[in-house]
Design an enzyme around this catalytic site. Structure first.
Site, PDB file in Angstrom:
ATOM      1  N   ASP A   1       0.826  -1.210   0.000  1.00 32.61           N
ATOM      2  CA  ASP A   1       0.000   0.000   0.000  1.00 32.61           C
ATOM      3  C   ASP A   1       0.857   1.255   0.000  1.00 32.61           C
ATOM      4  O   ASP A   1       2.021   1.244   0.405  1.00 32.61           O
ATOM      5  CB  ASP A   1      -0.968   0.008   1.189  1.00 32.61           C
ATOM      6  CG  ASP A   1      -0.270   0.122   2.540  1.00 32.61           C
ATOM      7  OD1 ASP A   1       0.713  -0.619   2.763  1.00 32.61           O
ATOM      8  OD2 ASP A   1      -0.706   0.940   3.384  1.00 32.61           O
TER       9      ASP A   1
ATOM     10  N   GLU B   1      -0.006  -1.259   5.674  1.00 30.89           N
ATOM     11  CA  GLU B   1       1.056  -0.880   6.612  1.00 30.89           C
ATOM     12  C   GLU B   1       0.995   0.603   6.929  1.00 30.89           C
ATOM     13  O   GLU B   1       1.234   1.019   8.067  1.00 30.89           O
ATOM     14  CB  GLU B   1       2.418  -1.244   6.022  1.00 30.89           C
ATOM     15  CG  GLU B   1       3.599  -1.080   6.990  1.00 30.89           C
ATOM     16  CD  GLU B   1       4.256   0.300   6.948  1.00 30.89           C
ATOM     17  OE1 GLU B   1       5.162   0.553   7.763  1.00 30.89           O
ATOM     18  OE2 GLU B   1       3.850   1.141   6.110  1.00 30.89           O
TER      19      GLU B   1
END
Length: 417
Positions: A85, A180
């Site tokens: 991400d 994350e």
């Protein structure tokens, strides 16, 4: 190490950053955005195409894969981990990466927004990168090297090891995580299925960075309970919770304990969101310090400031919630010195001088360490994170790959027969 195909890591990154994988802190789902799986599905396909037959994507957005051992020694199972991400701070839609070949040191003007200029004055690390090939975005988005540089390096490691079975190493696990950037990167990871003994995240910046120490972190919410009343007849009745929250934020320390005022090992309290109505308002904080014990001191300060506000407005009150986010990985890694020592040795063997910095933030590795998987963080070259001026050196990425190849061989050489 044997000669590698130079463009490989660069080309992987250029492909990966064009896939929008921004995570969403306001989403309750796991992963927080389905589009993160667009990259994860591609990674699984590429791993399967390499011949890594167990590569798969699970329902929560995690990619798992295994590179079989080529050694008969009892080598600890190593996991290499990066996150797919990108941060919500800056758009990741329509990323157009640009390669600035043989960087000269001149300002880099990003073409889609010429006001975005990357200079050595603002980015001193670039002085070390003159002559390197620098990748940036085009000026309207972040690049996404955080952490797709790490993803590209691990993917190229997998391809290289599969293509060179003569290199002796133990079993290697690959883990790519979602979310994350919003603190949920390992919430649903299945460590039993992963089956690793130790791990390394690839999510640090400057060449040689070896991070085995990070902030301990809590999230804290301070609620202000006011008294609602019709504004036309509110005199002597209304206590506006939004105003209480505003007065509280204005009372925060002006000369310390703020991100913009601290550096090194100094901690901070940081308001990140205010929401509410006249009856109920809340202020959300992130609390950070390298000394875990000091988190409680910072939280007590916020409680004290909030209590002082409501004492001035009889009938109002305040309540609090604190949630542990992650802890300093040093508390775990100090009991596993070989994990860091072999990473340092691998760097030195590759001509890279280790740089040990405390992380003023957190990584998946911090939480993995406390889940029983000791996990320091290694360099990728990603710099100026979460911004339109994000950049990465191709040569730094290639050096990172060389270090990983050396590292897996060092673990094999140090293993029992």
């Amino acid at each position: 190490m044997p000669e590698m195909d130079r463009p490989a890591v660069k080309d992987r990154l250029l492909r990966y950053v064009q896939i929008d994988t921004q995570s969403d802190p306001l989403s309750p789902t796991q992963p927080s955005t389905e589009k993160q799986k667009d990259l994860s599905r591609l990674l699984v396909k590429e791993l399967l195409d390499m011949g890594i037959g167990d590569a798969h994507l699970d329902e929560y957005g995690y990619v798992y894969a295994t590179i079989p051992a080529t050694s008969t020694r009892k080598v600890p199972v190593i996991c290499f981990c990066s996150h797919v991400d990108t941060a919500p701070d800056c758009s990741g839609t329509g990323v157009q990466p640009i390669v600035h070949t043989a960087y000269t040191g001149a300002p880099i003007v990003l073409p889609q927004d010429p006001s975005q200029v990357i200079t050595i004055e603002e980015h001193p690390y670039l002085k070390e990168k003159i002559g390197d090939d620098i990748i940036t975005a085009s000026g309207t988005t972040l690049l996404g090297a955080d952490d797709k540089a790490g993803v590209a390096i691990i993917m190229e490691l997998a391809a290289y090891l599969v293509a060179n079975p003569q290199l002796l190493h133990g079993e290697i696990k690959i883990l790519f995580t979602p979310d994350e950037e919003i603190g949920r990167g390992v919430d649903k990871v299945n460590l039993k299925k992963l089956g690793a003994d130790i791990a390394y995240t690839l999510d640090a910046g400057e060449l040689g960075s070896l991070e085995d120490e990070n902030f301990s972190a809590d999230g804290m919410t301070v609620y202000f309970h006011g008294i609602a009343a019709h504004p036309g007849s509110a005199k002597g009745k209304l206590i506006n919770a939004i105003k209480l929250a505003g007065e509280f934020v204005a009372s925060l320390p002006k000369e310390k304990l703020a991100p913009e005022l601290t550096e090194g090992r100094e901690g901070f309290v940081h308001p990140v969101r205010i929401t509410g109505s006249a009856e109920l308002a809340q202020v959300d904080f992130i609390i950070r310090d390298f000394d875990t014990q000091k988190l409680g001191e910072h939280e007590f300060l916020l409680q004290h400031l909030a209590d002082e506000i409501v004492l001035k407005y009889p009938g109002s009150r305040t309540t609090y919630e604190v949630k542990e986010q992650y802890r300093n990985m040093k508390e775990v890694l100090q009991h596993h010195p070989q994990v860091t020592a072999l990473a340092e040795q691998a760097m030195l063997n590759c001509g890279v001088q280790p740089r040990k910095f405390p992380i003023r933030g957190g990584t998946d590795g911090a939480r993995l360490s406390f889940m029983g998987l000791p996990c320091p963080n290694l360099f990728t070259g990603e710099m100026s994170l979460h911004s339109k001026q994000e950049y990465v050196s191709v040569q730094d990425m290639e050096k990172s790959l060389a270090v990983l190849v050396e590292l897996v061989q060092l673990w094999e050489k140090n293993a029992a027969e």
